[in-house]
Design an enzyme around this catalytic site. Structure first.
Site, PDB file in Angstrom:
ATOM      1  N   GLY A   1       0.830  -1.210   0.000  1.00  0.00           N
ATOM      2  CA  GLY A   1       0.000   0.000   0.000  1.00  0.00           C
ATOM      3  C   GLY A   1       0.858   1.250   0.000  1.00  0.00           C
ATOM      4  O   GLY A   1       1.967   1.253  -0.530  1.00  0.00           O
ATOM      5  N   SER A   2       0.327   2.298   0.625  1.00  0.00           N
ATOM      6  CA  SER A   2       0.992   3.602   0.546  1.00  0.00           C
ATOM      7  C   SER A   2       2.142   3.714   1.552  1.00  0.00           C
ATOM      8  O   SER A   2       2.165   3.007   2.569  1.00  0.00           O
ATOM      9  CB  SER A   2      -0.030   4.696   0.853  1.00  0.00           C
ATOM     10  OG  SER A   2      -0.455   4.570   2.197  1.00  0.00           O
TER      11      SER A   2
ATOM     12  N   GLU B   1       5.692  -3.300   0.429  1.00  0.00           N
ATOM     13  CA  GLU B   1       5.514  -3.154  -1.026  1.00  0.00           C
ATOM     14  C   GLU B   1       4.785  -1.838  -1.240  1.00  0.00           C
ATOM     15  O   GLU B   1       3.564  -1.773  -1.119  1.00  0.00           O
ATOM     16  CB  GLU B   1       4.693  -4.331  -1.583  1.00  0.00           C
ATOM     17  CG  GLU B   1       5.261  -5.706  -1.297  1.00  0.00           C
ATOM     18  CD  GLU B   1       6.472  -6.041  -2.161  1.00  0.00           C
ATOM     19  OE1 GLU B   1       6.805  -5.261  -3.063  1.00  0.00           O
ATOM     20  OE2 GLU B   1       7.091  -7.074  -1.912  1.00  0.00           O
TER      21      GLU B   1
ATOM     22  N   GLY C   1       2.607   2.523   5.367  1.00  0.00           N
ATOM     23  CA  GLY C   1       3.820   1.711   5.524  1.00  0.00           C
ATOM     24  C   GLY C   1       4.605   2.144   6.759  1.00  0.00           C
ATOM     25  O   GLY C   1       5.129   1.317   7.505  1.00  0.00           O
TER      26      GLY C   1
ATOM     27  N   CYS D   1       0.668  -0.466  -9.139  1.00  0.00           N
ATOM     28  CA  CYS D   1       1.832   0.101  -8.448  1.00  0.00           C
ATOM     29  C   CYS D   1       3.025   0.277  -9.381  1.00  0.00           C
ATOM     30  O   CYS D   1       3.799   1.203  -9.224  1.00  0.00           O
ATOM     31  CB  CYS D   1       2.208  -0.769  -7.268  1.00  0.00           C
ATOM     32  SG  CYS D   1       2.511  -2.478  -7.725  1.00  0.00           S
TER      33      CYS D   1
HETATM   34  P1  NAD Z   1      -3.286   2.205   1.881  1.00  0.00           P
HETATM   35  O1  NAD Z   1      -1.969   2.294   2.517  1.00  0.00           O
HETATM   36  O2  NAD Z   1      -4.268   3.290   2.059  1.00  0.00           O
HETATM   37  O3  NAD Z   1      -4.057   0.847   2.352  1.00  0.00           O
HETATM   38  C1  NAD Z   1      -3.456  -0.404   2.305  1.00  0.00           C
HETATM   39  C2  NAD Z   1      -3.861  -1.206   3.533  1.00  0.00           C
HETATM   40  O4  NAD Z   1      -3.551  -0.497   4.717  1.00  0.00           O
HETATM   41  C3  NAD Z   1      -5.349  -1.552   3.618  1.00  0.00           C
HETATM   42  O5  NAD Z   1      -5.474  -2.937   3.929  1.00  0.00           O
HETATM   43  C4  NAD Z   1      -5.861  -0.692   4.755  1.00  0.00           C
HETATM   44  O6  NAD Z   1      -6.895  -1.297   5.485  1.00  0.00           O
HETATM   45  C5  NAD Z   1      -4.663  -0.516   5.625  1.00  0.00           C
HETATM   46  N1  NAD Z   1      -4.710   0.756   6.350  1.00  0.00           N
HETATM   47  C6  NAD Z   1      -5.200   1.940   5.916  1.00  0.00           C
HETATM   48  N2  NAD Z   1      -5.051   2.900   6.872  1.00  0.00           N
HETATM   49  C7  NAD Z   1      -4.436   2.311   7.930  1.00  0.00           C
HETATM   50  C8  NAD Z   1      -4.010   2.763   9.212  1.00  0.00           C
HETATM   51  N3  NAD Z   1      -4.166   4.029   9.612  1.00  0.00           N
HETATM   52  N4  NAD Z   1      -3.411   1.867  10.022  1.00  0.00           N
HETATM   53  C9  NAD Z   1      -3.234   0.592   9.649  1.00  0.00           C
HETATM   54  N5  NAD Z   1      -3.627   0.107   8.453  1.00  0.00           N
HETATM   55  C10 NAD Z   1      -4.225   0.941   7.600  1.00  0.00           C
HETATM   56  O7  NAD Z   1      -2.834   2.002   0.410  1.00  0.00           O
HETATM   57  P2  NAD Z   1      -3.747   1.880  -0.844  1.00  0.00           P
HETATM   58  O8  NAD Z   1      -4.355   3.221  -1.139  1.00  0.00           O
HETATM   59  O9  NAD Z   1      -4.636   0.707  -0.692  1.00  0.00           O
HETATM   60  O10 NAD Z   1      -2.703   1.511  -1.999  1.00  0.00           O
HETATM   61  C11 NAD Z   1      -2.169   2.474  -2.848  1.00  0.00           C
HETATM   62  C12 NAD Z   1      -0.671   2.451  -2.797  1.00  0.00           C
HETATM   63  O11 NAD Z   1      -0.201   1.111  -2.758  1.00  0.00           O
HETATM   64  C13 NAD Z   1      -0.034   3.069  -3.995  1.00  0.00           C
HETATM   65  O12 NAD Z   1       1.005   3.920  -3.584  1.00  0.00           O
HETATM   66  C14 NAD Z   1       0.522   1.874  -4.765  1.00  0.00           C
HETATM   67  O13 NAD Z   1       1.611   2.210  -5.578  1.00  0.00           O
HETATM   68  C15 NAD Z   1       0.858   0.940  -3.667  1.00  0.00           C
HETATM   69  N6  NAD Z   1       0.894  -0.457  -4.115  1.00  0.00           N
HETATM   70  C16 NAD Z   1       2.091  -1.094  -4.129  1.00  0.00           C
HETATM   71  C17 NAD Z   1       2.159  -2.396  -4.581  1.00  0.00           C
HETATM   72  C18 NAD Z   1       3.488  -3.118  -4.606  1.00  0.00           C
HETATM   73  O14 NAD Z   1       3.490  -4.312  -4.877  1.00  0.00           O
HETATM   74  N7  NAD Z   1       4.617  -2.489  -4.323  1.00  0.00           N
HETATM   75  C19 NAD Z   1       1.022  -3.050  -5.019  1.00  0.00           C
HETATM   76  C20 NAD Z   1      -0.180  -2.377  -4.960  1.00  0.00           C
HETATM   77  C21 NAD Z   1      -0.234  -1.067  -4.501  1.00  0.00           C
END
Ligand code: NAD
Length: 462
Positions: free
Chosen positions: A194-195, A216, A199, A250
């Site tokens: 995720g973001s 990731e 992260g 991503c």
């Molecule tokens: P996000 O970080 O908002 O959410 C991802 C996960 O984090 C979800 O399961 C969510 O429930 C959890 N989450 C959200 N807020 C949280 C908090 N405050 N505390 C704990 N957990 C929390 O990310 P997103 O918007 O779902 O994904 C977008 C980003 O992910 C983009 O930057 C994209 O490039 C990246 N991404 C990377 C890969 C990779 O393989 N490197 C793959 C897919 C997406």
């Protein structure tokens, strides 16, 4: 579910998984092989069910859902299952004279319980691809799909218990509160996709327990097109990688870097590729995914405000669709130049040759992927040598995802740790160093009292 309830049920689930891991059941090759086979079967038998969920969450076309989610995970599971025995085998390493007679090995052993937190853009793959590595490595696994892809999350919660060992693999649904509750518990490894913002939250929580993490993340993956590239092929491959899943990938090429003369050939070729892929009314194309939710739709529309796209720009708030859009040279400091776009907008930025392109890339955060289109092998070598990036592909986009032994992962701002194939297995195993010593001879050389003669001999042995 309130956060404290989340905490209680998380603890109960985690204890059950920990008990399963401690029982040793997940260590056996049979358990691992059975889980991988069941995972593969689930992806094949439930292709339609997952496909419907992905269509509901993202308007994902069936072919993309198959290629990038169900068949992708099935392929990874099959690949791991077929190589499992070899991966699990202890690896002999050389033993120096000082430790002779002896045999040294690295013995892969499971970590214990692995938490996988998935993202919404590939809501099945980002949960189950790390699960392949975790299961191959003999771990119990807790899966937390993204709440922003609710149909896929529900499908995983429904189907996973039907196929996989319910004592060894569990799905917990929920959003930030539930995830925070999970993160308070002690896992043996956390894989987060995720973001970077979340992260950091994950890594801080993991630090409390000294739990290692694989992150990731995303970033602004650049795509450089050189004057000697086959512009038509490059345009098709860039448009394909960018507009798949409506740019919510991503490793999608975030923006193009190209010199002014090549840009004049590339932009019409990109527009032609978009027309060929999605027709004259892309908003009505069944092959164009939608934006995941209104907040992201509004963010992308705001990014287009005040700009004059050279192609596309249309949008439909009712269906959350945005046309594949090309913008040439947005002003410096603009969101399209500074932030990860994560949508179907492709900025084409004019640079002054390869040096300038490399300087620009190196001046920013380390991207997850970097792409170069050129026929010049020396330029390719330079790009590989000089550009820091999580992954790279020359003369195409995204295709490294099809190579099982090229781990998927970033570095710096785009993450840490790579997955897939043997690297994924090793990341979620502990390669335990083991030295087995012979009983004889038991030289007195190393034992006190230390004498000058012993010292001299030991120096010779080194
Ligand atoms: P996000 O970080 O908002 O959410 C991802 C996960 O984090 C979800 O399961 C969510 O429930 C959890 N989450 C959200 N807020 C949280 C908090 N405050 N505390 C704990 N957990 C929390 O990310 P997103 O918007 O779902 O994904 C977008 C980003 O992910 C983009 O930057 C994209 O490039 C990246 N991404 C990377 C890969 C990779 O393989 N490197 C793959 C897919 C997406």
């Amino acid at each position: 579910m309130d956060a404290s309830a989340g905490e209680t049920s998380a603890d109960v689930v985690l204890e059950a998984l920990r008990a399963r891991a401690r029982s040793g059941a997940t260590r056996s090759a049979d358990w691992r092989r059975d889980q991988l086979a069941a995972l593969e079967r689930m992806m094949i038998e439930c292709e339609a069910e997952f496909g419907e969920a992905l269509a509901a969450d993202l308007g994902k076309p069936a072919l993309e859902a198959w290629a990038s989610e169900t068949a992708y995970v099935a392929g990874e599971a099959r690949y791991a299952r077929r190589r499992l025995r070899g991966w699990m085998r202890p690896r002999p390493v050389p033993t120096p004279a000082v430790a002779q007679p002896g045999a040294s090995r690295l013995v892969p052993e499971p970590l214990g319980v692995v938490l996988v937190i998935g993202a919404w853009n590939y809501p099945v793959q980002t949960v189950l691809a790390p699960a392949v590595s975790a299961l191959a490595a003999g771990n119990a696994v807790l899966l937390k799909p993204s709440e922003l892809a609710p149909a896929s999350s529900a499908a995983l919660a429904r189907l996973v218990p039907r196929y996989l060992d319910p004592d060894g693999v569990r799905v917990v649904e929920g959003g930030a509160a539930e995830t925070e509750a999970l993160l308070r518990a002690r896992f043996d490894h956390i894989v987060y996709t995720g973001s970077g913002r979340v992260g950091r939250i994950v890594m801080r929580a993991a630090a409390e327990h000294l739990t290692p993490v694989t992150l990731e993340l995303g970033g602004r993956s650049p795509c450089v097109v050189m004057p000697d590239a086959d512009v038509e092929v490059a345009a098709r491959r860039i448009a394909w990688g960018k507009f798949m899943n409506a740019g919510q990938t991503c490793v999608a090429p975030d923006h193009v870097l190209v010199d002014a003369a090549t840009r004049e050939r590339l932009v019409p070729a990109l527009a032609g590729a978009i027309r060929a892929f999605y027709g004259d009314r892309p908003l009505a194309s069944p092959d164009l995914s939608r934006i995941v939710n209104r907040a992201h739709f509004d963010r992308l529309c705001r990014a287009l405000e005040g700009l004059a796209p050279v192609h596309g720009g249309g949008r439909d708030a009712a269906t959350l669709r945005i046309e594949p859009t090309i913008v040439v040279d947005p002003p410096a400091g603009h969101a399209l130049v500074c932030d990860e776009i994560f949508g179907p907008i492709l900025p084409v930025l004019t640079v002054d040759g390869l040096d300038d392109a490399i300087a620009r890339i190196e001046g920013g955060d380390t991207p997850l992927a970097a792409y170069l289109f050129t026929r010049d092998r020396a330029a390719g070598r330079r790009f590989v040598d000089e550009v820091r990036a999580g992954m790279m592909c020359l003369n195409d986009t995204l295709m490294f995802t099809t190579v099982p032994e090229l781990p998927h992962g970033g570095r710096g701002a785009s993450g840490m740790g790579g997955f897939k194939g043997r690297a994924g297995f090793e990341r979620l195993s502990h390669l335990k160093p083991v030295l087995r010593r012979g009983w004889w001879p038991d030289l007195a050389l190393r034992y006190p009292p230390y004498t000058d003669a012993k010292f001299r001999w030991l120096r010779r042995l080194r």
